[in-house]
Design an enzyme around this catalytic site. Structure first.
Site, PDB file in Angstrom:
ATOM      1  N   GLY A 150       0.827  -1.205   0.000  1.00 30.74           N
ATOM      2  CA  GLY A 150       0.000   0.000   0.000  1.00 30.74           C
ATOM      3  C   GLY A 150       0.859   1.253   0.000  1.00 30.74           C
ATOM      4  O   GLY A 150       2.040   1.216   0.349  1.00 30.74           O
ATOM      5  N   CYS A 151       0.257   2.357  -0.417  1.00 36.01           N
ATOM      6  CA  CYS A 151       1.030   3.596  -0.564  1.00 36.01           C
ATOM      7  C   CYS A 151       1.494   4.134   0.789  1.00 36.01           C
ATOM      8  O   CYS A 151       2.675   4.416   0.988  1.00 36.01           O
ATOM      9  CB  CYS A 151       0.219   4.648  -1.320  1.00 36.01           C
ATOM     10  SG  CYS A 151      -1.455   4.902  -0.712  1.00 36.01           S
ATOM     11  N   TYR A 152       0.563   4.271   1.747  1.00 32.09           N
ATOM     12  CA  TYR A 152       0.958   4.721   3.081  1.00 32.09           C
ATOM     13  C   TYR A 152       1.937   3.717   3.690  1.00 32.09           C
ATOM     14  O   TYR A 152       2.897   4.086   4.369  1.00 32.09           O
ATOM     15  CB  TYR A 152      -0.261   4.798   4.003  1.00 32.09           C
ATOM     16  CG  TYR A 152      -1.096   6.030   3.879  1.00 32.09           C
ATOM     17  CD1 TYR A 152      -0.571   7.293   4.157  1.00 32.09           C
ATOM     18  CD2 TYR A 152      -2.447   5.947   3.540  1.00 32.09           C
ATOM     19  CE1 TYR A 152      -1.371   8.429   4.093  1.00 32.09           C
ATOM     20  CE2 TYR A 152      -3.246   7.090   3.477  1.00 32.09           C
ATOM     21  CZ  TYR A 152      -2.707   8.325   3.756  1.00 32.09           C
ATOM     22  OH  TYR A 152      -3.503   9.439   3.695  1.00 32.09           O
TER      23      TYR A 152
END
Lengths: 356, 356, 356, 356
Positions: A150-152
């Site tokens: 995921g990006c975060y």
């Protein structure tokens, strides 16, 4: 040239894959799918492609419902739908890089807790590799299924992993995330309506963002792997915020330094040295000399990390940033694909950030 | 009508005072100063005023170097310069609301540590009142000098004060601040150049932002005053971030709950009840039911506070937001002026936020 | 206090009416409707109202499907739906200010051509008054139905009307409009999705925007009324553009000067004098001394007009700007309501613009 | 590899040259200058380069006051300063692409009129080639000095040139330009201060923007060259506007169709066919099927052109857009450099636009 498919090309991550693959020397996009746009040509739906065709991207490519047979597929579907597509692709012998959350958590029960439905393919959780090259590049090389982080999670894990691996911080961690609006995807919502999101900042997912278990899983694993397992488990609070910009994620991470430990660090110099050594050979993770700006990664695959010690409080602070659509999604997926095929990880990913 | 001066009217806080005072029933702006624009009329420098004149604001008002004699002055100068102007105004018998940092810290040594020069008027620190009506309204009423709180400080203090006063949290506090660019003022810098600040987020003042000692001072005082003094002292980390929007501050506050204390709270319901009671009679501080947006305070004097318990980690989270130029500066200054003169605090400050 | 209804309060124009009426000394909002939110309280749907209540706006007001009986109603429905609501309100004896396009065009056939359906209440076109106080204030006073002008139309008509009335320009007119995204309303579309609209500018409605016939109708009428009728008819091209900001409209107008006419003007000084005289007594239209910024009207009811002569080409240029939700919608509606009831037009509308 | 210099690398156009050249297969940056940053390394001033080094860009490159000897230099200085640097470079035998305005106008008197000082090197005006490959590629090939066109000028000329060349429009032309803020450069001004430029649109340079004579010169030349000279001269009004976005220019062009001419066109289909034929072989100019968005060229070298007929008024409308820093500056400069050295014009310039 290796033929690839992009499943759900009309998502922002799908489109970003197209943009990045257009410059890749070894991959060529042979198949693109999207339920809502099936039957149309790429350039009908995205006029900018007609004008920016490269030898790698054919603007007349037909968007289909199901992917053609290719060697590799990038799956950009929402979770659950992704798992089903992945299953069917693997059965055909296609290698898969899945950009959804479906194969990131190793524990099907944890998946069910956070995603509120039974995992569609729990048997694959064993074989799926978490696609963080900075930690698992050896395993990615031979994988058939890579779960793109995921990006975060990418920003937070890359920001904190060296500290956990070195055992210099305790289990109390706070991650304050800031993301541009493209992170919310291309589906229309009131919160991403221009007049609502512009000139506004707000926190969201206060009861727990789905990237939290992924962050905890990987930070704990990094600590264990390096011989500094966390006692009990990490206590991570992660609060994401929506920022009125299109791209970019910045994670501000706070942790208490283990001042008493044998391997304690107490100054910014020491912690910087530790981080620099940890990332010395990484093509995309860079320890920077001053607080990084998301703009310094606009459109490219870098993750910039800035660790420091807050000497007043004995806390480690790490600021980490990246472009949510590149290192946080499509760029990292291509980095994984490069690794999968034995190409240098930076192949096709050397663009400088767009500035200003 | 009470005549007032605005010293350094060409600052954003000075201009915001003009905007807000234009609707005030009891104050009238009789004198405005600005070194760079002295000799010009207000409307020459700010054409929008010619078109938006009210009976309270004369667009032909001459900008002077020194303020005329008025009953009250709002001082919008940078620190140090402010103290000198304040001294001279007080000598004339003018009441002063100082929007700079010069009289916020009670300890001249602390001021010197953070502002890197000797305090120009240490004798006044005794008599100056910290202009947070929510805590000091009794003392403000008779004051001759009010030190208007900082923008971040207002958000953070209002967000955490009820918890400190109730003794429900320990001394470890993290405040992650996000501010619109107008908070950096009207002076030109590369960091506030549009093409640099737009589509970007970054942390700044990592070695310590000047609002930190102010926050610590007031939170500790609130704890002491209510009989729950902090052992030792608070360990506050405060990291501010620049957000690509014009107005708004959001503070995300993290603190460990004192789970063992007699007065412990452990659920969001309890902590909300505690906050609601604390702010029950406040005209401008509102405990909201969901994560607040800075846009909900765009242009008005509210501070919205959202406390909750992160049950996974036993932490108190408080999200607090306001408009940095209103409740974080000019609006709060007028609230203080209202209190100074015995008007209802909300007089002239009842505007709803601009939405969208 | 005069009770008013807002029909379709959840639209941006409905919400802006709430914001502005909250400061009005004579109108009080007694009824609000919205199909999608019926049965809820205002503050449930818009939490910012709970925190910003004034004596004029009750945050607990119940949103209903149909309006209660009030003396005056503001109708914020889309066209066609608006006409039906207006009919029913008028039958009850309620005065109506309609913010839709349904009663702006005097010719039902023209309406049908542009709005692609038969006019629902052609009989009312006779009695409806076009709600541009700057031209029709005498007729508005006794009206039962006022058709509030379109946002672009207001900017363009106020920018060009003095020139047409004076007969100084020929029939060839070009209007290049720029609007913030709130002008597109609160309904979700891909074009108003943050990540699409941000960092972008584009033209739209190239085959003809619906404000065009309204502009032409009113400019021709102004020319006729002042004894300088246009020969044949005006040839107006109007191209609107979407600008990545929330509020604001700027119209850049181009017309050929009638250099040979007896009443010809040929210099900026002359044309400015003519405009200044035309608008000398207007509370909200101001002829400014330099090119106006939309920000100079942010949140207030002004329209700023800047006429000049392009001496190289003998053209009249007029730049005109306003806030699309205020003078372009809700503010103008209240100005009309003030006129309807014989209050000073500026009553409740004296706010200065939000700056910065 | 051909060594190149960038003179004044700290300008936005200089930095954009670095970004684009980093991907170029034949040019390598060997020298960079900047008065204000002389003596520092590139990565000290621009930390993002340390993290994004490619084999073409050395982040440790020393910034100097004067350029080293290289085969080609890109000059990014302001006008007047540019001419002096160009003279000295040419004397050394360095080929020059000048991104300033100094060698765009063929007439030294016109230059003096618009730039308010005597041309520093009028003798060079003869040999300088206007660097619009779409028109002068034959002459660029052997040139020693190429005058890179202005950003607005490129958009306007490419938008209107086919119409002038075909003689289908009369001499009356209106160009309404919209530009992102990076077009104003990296120097600090109040108008480009974030809090001022954000949420605002305004017109500027109303008395005549300096790109106007350049536009007129080239459109008249194109008309003459194709045998459709303009009678008298063109009457162009060009009004630029500042838009709250970082990158992008959109020119909306209005001209009267020559309805009576033998070669008249009267429908959008005809004019589109004419434009498509005109640009059939261009790598970067594309006639699109719907109104283009500046975002469709974000970061790449395309110019998108959309011509149509406003049948109500018999006018030609052309909307044309590009990225002001790429096709409007650095990208076009590299296109010229490619042509100068006989490389395919698109070499190193094939990136797709950043979307979203």
């Amino acid at each position: 040239m290796i033929g690839v498919s992009i499943v759900n090309v009309t998502s922002y991550t799908g489109l970003e894959l197209l943009r990045l693959l257009a410059q890749h020397p070894h991959f060529v996009v042979r198949s693109v799918t999207a339920r809502s746009a099936a039957g149309k040509r790429l350039a009908e739906v995205f006029p900018q492609f007609a004008a920016a065709a490269t030898s790698n991207i054919d603007p007349h490519l037909l968007i289909t419902e199901e992917p053609e047979q290719t060697d590799l597929a990038f799956v950009c579907l929402p979770h659950a739908a992704a798992a089903e597509a992945v299953l069917s692709l693997l059965e055909r012998g296609t290698k898969v890089i899945d950009l959804s959350a479906d194969f990131r958590l190793r524990d099907a029960a944890l998946y069910e807790e956070w995603y509120k439905h039974t995992h569609p393919a729990p048997a694959l959780l064993e074989t799926a590799v978490y696609g963080l090259c900075e930690r698992y590049r050896g395993r990615i090389e031979g994988a058939s299924l890579v779960a793109n982080p995921g990006c975060y999670a990418t920003a937070a894990i890359l920001g904190l992993m060296p500290a956990l691996a070195a055992g210099i911080v305790g289990p109390d961690i706070i991650i304050d995330g800031k993301s541009g609006v493209s992170g919310a995807g291309r589906s229309l919502t009131l919160g991403t309506h221009f007049a609502e999101a512009n000139e506004d900042v707000s926190a969201y997912s206060l009861l727990g963002h789905r990237h939290l278990p992924e962050i905890t899983q990987e930070l704990e694993a990094a600590a264990r792997a390096s011989g500094h397992p966390v006692e009990g488990s990490l206590r991570v609070t992660f609060i994401p915020h929506l920022i009125p910009m299109t791209r970019g994620i910045l994670a501000t991470c706070y942790a208490d330094l283990n001042v008493d430990a044998a391997y304690a660090v107490s100054s910014t110099e020491e912690v910087r040295a530790l981080y620099q050594e940890y990332y010395a050979h990484e093509p995309f993770v860079h320890v920077v000399d001053s607080a990084p700006h998301t703009k310094w990664t606009y459109g490219n695959n870098n993750c910039l990390v800035y660790p420091m010690v807050d000497t007043r409080t004995g806390r480690l602070l790490v600021i980490s940033c990246l472009d949510n659509l590149v290192k946080g999604a499509a760029g990292q997926a291509i980095q994984n694909a490069n690794r999968l095929y034995g190409f240098a990880e930076a192949t096709g990913l050397t663009a400088m950030p767009l500035y200003p």
